[in-house]
Design a protein around this motif. Structure first.
Motif: not given
Lengths: 282, 295
Positions: A30, A33, A41, A44, A46, A235-236, A239-240, A245-246, A248, A252, A255
């Motif tokens: 994390a 990232a 990201f 491909g 990480m 955070i949720q 992500v959603t 794609e989030p 990242w 992170m 996070v």
């Protein structure tokens, strides 16, 4: 050590180093990232070494957030988590000290009944009765408030039991001496019992702060106004919330910011934490 | 129940005042909602919420006829068992190794305890990232081994993902309790066995492990409760119960049926079943602790 077995010790160190590596790995990933730019990201897998964009990622999440995806800057969410964790920790300790004091130092009618009412709360985690608890909080008008975030979680019996256990070990002579000197119950509580319990209070505080900080389902249900979001549930949303794609690198970074405060609490108060954990649950 | 030999007698109201905050909060936020859940579990609402009928135990009967619910029960059992076994065996391994150490004991402990502070939801997101089919590291490595990882399509992969995340977070808790348990075993027993020529592994399985059984039983119950209830965040933040309900554990189903599906009667009935499970587990745990089993 019964025998000195060098290869055995070497093997033990090897197992532990591997174990520590497995335990640390997710957080290492994390942190790495969170130091790369978003484009990394898309290309491909990480990388495993830090990149040079850490500073700008962290300042982005702290100052801007991702307003377009519905998540506010994390400064406010960190503050909400802190307030919620503090209210839960302090509130639990305060009401538990008082009720443990009543149960141990007084004889009164329905004492056993009250003991069982409190004991019941030990059994039922919020998760199993979410719908009705939500309805109660909604009908009291406590949605989107700090009170709604913390008060329903303050009722839990663990702290009461710890303090009761501890009060039982306080020598009887303390009470006799206090009475001879003419101290009333509240003076005894304030000047003798609470100062004696300082270590237990601190240990309890560590556990309850972490418990409060890490709440997820409850804030998710009762906050719809993003100025009351806590960081863990935020955070949720990150992500959603987006269709693609989030992002990242930003997820992170958030996070890491969300996990850091409770981890620091544990690292700096390790002894108290271990004491609080092993003594409350046994 | 024990009391002090000597108590305060003067004031009659004070003890009630002292208990009031805790009891009032308990009544409003625990006892009342729990009884509401019991009541609602016997009601059924029509789809528009206009009419409510009392249906006795029909909601429960319907649940046990519902294949989705039965599948979810099985999923929960697999998930709880897998998480418990994985995190307890790793924790026991680490604890026995750390217990051999003298100088490095505290250093290893520090490195192993901090995941306790990570929220389940965050643990989920961390492993979700590592296992991400397009950017994650593990699928890349698995591909080298010829395995095509995809937890978005493959139910088993998704289950492994949430199990690993849930177990990872719980290792530190189990580790601390196992270490405390190991340290309370008298060294003289182990020395006596060593003098009689018992090997290290024989000493572990015939002396240490049986003496550790109270800790193991305690942790078994705690871990099952953890896996069944506290892992909501792991699942909600990552797989959301999917793919095709492969990771829909009971707690997640209560939430989804109650808040997303708006099927209140069924959700309440599920809550009641969960409460019964928690109560049974708690009673079992207390009995075991009271008896302090050793062998």
């Amino acid at each position: 050590m019964v025998e000195n077995d060098r290869w055995g010790n070497l093997l033990a160190h090897l197992i532990l180093i591997l174990g520590v590596a497995v335990v640390v790995f997710p957080v290492y990933v994390a942190i790495i990232a969170s130091t790369h730019e978003g484009g990394t990201f898309l290309r491909g897998v990480m990388p495993l070494l830090p990149g040079g964009h850490g500073w700008e990622n962290y300042s982005t999440v702290i100052s801007e957030g991702r307003s377009n995806a519905g998540t506010p800057p994390i400064g406010g969410m960190l503050w909400n988590s802190f307030v919620m964790a503090m209210m839960i920790a302090v509130g639990k300790i305060a009401i538990s000290l008082l009720s443990a004091f009543a149960i141990v130092y007084f004889r009164f009618r329905f004492r056993l009944f009250f003991f069982w009412v409190i004991f019941l709360t030990l059994m039922l985690p919020v998760e199993v009765r979410i719908v009705p608890t939500f309805e109660v909080v909604a009908s009291l008008g406590m949605l989107n408030t700090y009170a709604g975030l913390s008060i329903p979680l303050i009722a839990s019996a663990t702290a009461t039991f710890l303090f009761r256990q501890f009060f039982m070990t306080v020598p009887e002579e303390m009470l006799e001496a206090a009475r001879v000197d003419g101290a009333g119950p509240m003076k005894f509580f304030k000047d003798i019992l609470v100062p004696l319990s300082v270590t237990n209070i601190a240990a309890m505080f560590v556990i309850m702060f972490i418990y409060g900080w890490n709440q997820y389902l409850w804030p998710l249900l009762i906050t719809t106004d993003d100025s009351y979001y806590t960081i863990v549930m935020g955070i949720q949303r990150m992500v959603t919330g987006a269709d693609s794609e989030p992002l990242w690198h930003l997820v992170m970074a958030t996070v890491v910011m969300a996990a850091l405060p409770p981890i620091l609490v544990i690292l700096f108060m390790q002894r108290l934490f271990v004491k609080g954990l092993t003594e409350t649950e046994k | 129940m024990q009391t002090k030999r000597m108590t305060f007698t003067g004031s009659r109201v004070l003890p009630y005042l002292l208990l009031a905050p805790q009891v009032i909060i308990t009544l409003i936020f625990f006892v009342w909602p729990a009884s509401q859940a019991l009541w609602q579990s016997m009601l059924r609402q029509d789809p528009f919420g206009l009419r409510t009928t009392f249906v006795w135990f029909r909601n429960f009967e319907r649940l046990f006829d519902d294949s989705h619910y039965l599948v979810s029960l099985k999923t929960t059992a697999i998930f709880a068992l897998g998480t418990t076994v994985l995190s307890m065996s790793l924790a026991l391994l680490f604890a026995t190794q750390v217990n051999r150490m003298i100088r490095s004991r505290d250093a290893y402990t520090t490195f192993l305890v901090w995941p306790y502070a990570v929220a389940p939801a965050i643990a989920g997101v961390l492993w979700w990232f590592i296992f991400n089919p397009s950017v994650g590291i593990l699928p890349y490595m698995l591909e080298g081994l010829g395995y095509d990882w995809n937890h978005r399509l493959n139910g088993t992969d998704a289950m492994i993902l949430v199990m690993v995340a849930a177990a990872w977070k719980q290792i530190s808790y189990n580790f601390l309790f196992f270490l405390a348990g190991l340290q309370s075993i008298p060294q003289s027993l182990i020395e006596a066995a060593a003098i009689d020529g018992a090997s290290r592994s024989k000493r572990f399985w015939t002396i240490v492990f049986p003496l550790l059984s109270p800790t193991t039983f305690f942790l078994l119950v705690v871990n099952v409760v953890y896996a069944m209830f506290d892992t909501f965040g792991v699942i909600h933040a990552t797989t959301e119960g999917g793919p095709a309900q492969a990771t829909t554990i009971l707690v997640y189903k209560v939430f989804r049926d109650g808040f997303v599906g708006n099927n209140l009667g069924s959700s309440a009935a599920q809550s009641v079943i969960l409460m019964a499970i928690v109560i049974v587990l708690t009673v079992v745990q207390f009995r075991w602790i009271e008896r302090r089993v050793n062998y």
